[in-house]
Design a protein around this motif. Structure first.
Motif, PDB file in Angstrom:
ATOM      1  N   ASN A 163     -34.172 -16.319 -53.064  1.00  9.79           N
ATOM      2  CA  ASN A 163     -33.605 -14.996 -53.352  1.00  9.79           C
ATOM      3  C   ASN A 163     -33.395 -14.193 -52.068  1.00  9.79           C
ATOM      4  N   LEU A 164     -32.733 -14.813 -51.136  1.00  8.59           N
ATOM      5  CA  LEU A 164     -32.543 -14.190 -49.829  1.00  8.59           C
ATOM      6  C   LEU A 164     -31.682 -12.942 -49.920  1.00  8.59           C
ATOM      7  N   LYS A 165     -32.000 -11.989 -49.060  1.00  6.66           N
ATOM      8  CA  LYS A 165     -31.304 -10.709 -49.028  1.00  6.66           C
ATOM      9  C   LYS A 165     -30.716 -10.487 -47.640  1.00  6.66           C
ATOM     10  N   PRO A 166     -29.695  -9.674 -47.523  1.00  7.57           N
ATOM     11  CA  PRO A 166     -29.109  -9.422 -46.191  1.00  7.57           C
ATOM     12  C   PRO A 166     -30.148  -8.955 -45.171  1.00  7.57           C
ATOM     13  N   GLU A 167     -31.150  -8.219 -45.610  1.00  7.48           N
ATOM     14  CA  GLU A 167     -32.167  -7.738 -44.677  1.00  7.48           C
ATOM     15  C   GLU A 167     -33.093  -8.843 -44.178  1.00  7.48           C
ATOM     16  N   ASP A 168     -32.969 -10.050 -44.739  1.00  4.95           N
ATOM     17  CA  ASP A 168     -33.722 -11.195 -44.230  1.00  4.95           C
ATOM     18  C   ASP A 168     -33.024 -11.835 -43.038  1.00  4.95           C
ATOM     19  N   THR A 169     -31.833 -11.384 -42.720  1.00  4.71           N
ATOM     20  CA  THR A 169     -31.107 -11.913 -41.574  1.00  4.71           C
ATOM     21  C   THR A 169     -31.924 -11.700 -40.303  1.00  4.71           C
ATOM     22  N   ALA A 170     -32.180 -12.783 -39.587  1.00  8.19           N
ATOM     23  CA  ALA A 170     -33.038 -12.709 -38.399  1.00  8.19           C
ATOM     24  C   ALA A 170     -33.103 -14.087 -37.751  1.00  8.19           C
ATOM     25  N   ILE A 171     -33.642 -14.089 -36.549  1.00  3.40           N
ATOM     26  CA  ILE A 171     -34.067 -15.348 -35.939  1.00  3.40           C
ATOM     27  C   ILE A 171     -35.512 -15.565 -36.378  1.00  3.40           C
ATOM     28  N   TYR A 172     -35.785 -16.740 -36.891  1.00  2.00           N
ATOM     29  CA  TYR A 172     -37.117 -17.054 -37.394  1.00  2.00           C
ATOM     30  C   TYR A 172     -37.821 -17.996 -36.411  1.00  2.00           C
ATOM     31  N   TYR A 173     -39.058 -17.650 -36.104  1.00  2.00           N
ATOM     32  CA  TYR A 173     -39.857 -18.407 -35.150  1.00  2.00           C
ATOM     33  C   TYR A 173     -41.156 -18.873 -35.812  1.00  2.00           C
ATOM     34  N   CYS A 174     -41.596 -20.075 -35.474  1.00  7.13           N
ATOM     35  CA  CYS A 174     -42.954 -20.454 -35.852  1.00  7.13           C
ATOM     36  C   CYS A 174     -43.838 -20.321 -34.611  1.00  7.13           C
ATOM     37  N   ALA A 175     -45.103 -20.081 -34.855  1.00  4.46           N
ATOM     38  CA  ALA A 175     -46.023 -19.830 -33.759  1.00  4.46           C
ATOM     39  C   ALA A 175     -47.429 -20.231 -34.143  1.00  4.46           C
ATOM     40  N   ILE A 176     -48.185 -20.690 -33.156  1.00  2.12           N
ATOM     41  CA  ILE A 176     -49.574 -21.070 -33.361  1.00  2.12           C
ATOM     42  C   ILE A 176     -50.459 -20.078 -32.633  1.00  2.12           C
ATOM     43  N   PRO A 177     -51.485 -19.573 -33.306  1.00  2.00           N
ATOM     44  CA  PRO A 177     -52.320 -18.551 -32.679  1.00  2.00           C
ATOM     45  C   PRO A 177     -53.260 -19.120 -31.621  1.00  2.00           C
ATOM     46  N   ARG A 178     -53.784 -18.225 -30.825  1.00  2.00           N
ATOM     47  CA  ARG A 178     -54.760 -18.612 -29.806  1.00  2.00           C
ATOM     48  C   ARG A 178     -55.981 -19.250 -30.459  1.00  2.00           C
ATOM     49  N   ASP A 179     -56.436 -18.718 -31.573  1.00  2.00           N
ATOM     50  CA  ASP A 179     -57.439 -19.397 -32.382  1.00  2.00           C
ATOM     51  C   ASP A 179     -56.686 -20.401 -33.247  1.00  2.00           C
ATOM     52  N   PRO A 180     -56.847 -21.671 -33.020  1.00  2.00           N
ATOM     53  CA  PRO A 180     -55.955 -22.647 -33.673  1.00  2.00           C
ATOM     54  C   PRO A 180     -56.179 -22.831 -35.169  1.00  2.00           C
ATOM     55  N   TYR A 181     -57.266 -22.282 -35.713  1.00  4.49           N
ATOM     56  CA  TYR A 181     -57.595 -22.583 -37.103  1.00  4.49           C
ATOM     57  C   TYR A 181     -57.476 -21.407 -38.058  1.00  4.49           C
ATOM     58  N   TYR A 182     -57.385 -20.183 -37.511  1.00 10.77           N
ATOM     59  CA  TYR A 182     -57.362 -19.016 -38.378  1.00 10.77           C
ATOM     60  C   TYR A 182     -56.149 -18.154 -38.082  1.00 10.77           C
TER      61      TYR A 182
END
Length: 126
Positions: free
Chosen positions: A85-104
């Motif tokens: 159910n995507l909306k125009p306001e979802d328009t963006a560049i999407y990034y995945c990222a891993i935190p400094r704490d790798p498990y939380y």
């Protein structure tokens, strides 16, 4: 050096769906926390959702609750962001990222995340 690669972005009409993928070619994503961020045109980067090492999701954007879900495929070493159910306001560049704490999940602040992908563009437009 851990590397993340996003894919699956594209142009979709409002109400449509997309599935984004985040894959690591150098280090298994299994049992690591991972988050999705997005940056819309003229907007600051914002955290969307996070998946911790035991599979619990944390939503950082109320606007995507009920529409976006995160999942992990340990066999293919990939994390997915299912967007419905995507909306125009979802328009963006999407990034995945891993935190400094790798498990939380480390919250919505970007500086708590150490590894980032290059991003994939999602455009929602009719």
């Amino acid at each position: 050096q851990l590397q993340l690669v996003e894919s699956g972005g594209g142009l979709v009409q409002p109400g449509g769906s997309l599935t984004l993928s985040c894959a690591s070619s150098l280090s298994p994503l299994n049992y690591r926390a991972i988050a999705w961020f997005r940056q819309g045109p003229g907007k600051e980067r914002a955290a969307v959702i996070c998946f911790n090492s035991v599979g619990t999701s944390s939503y950082y954007l109320d606007s995507v609750k009920g529409r976006f879900t995160i999942s992990r495929d340990n066999i293919n070493n990939t994390v997915y962001l299912q967007m419905n159910n995507l909306k125009p306001e979802d328009t963006a560049i999407y990034y995945c990222a891993i935190p400094r704490d790798p498990y939380y999940c480390s919250g919505p602040e970007g500086d708590r995340y150490l590894f980032w992908g290059q991003g994939t563009q999602v455009t929602v437009s009719s």
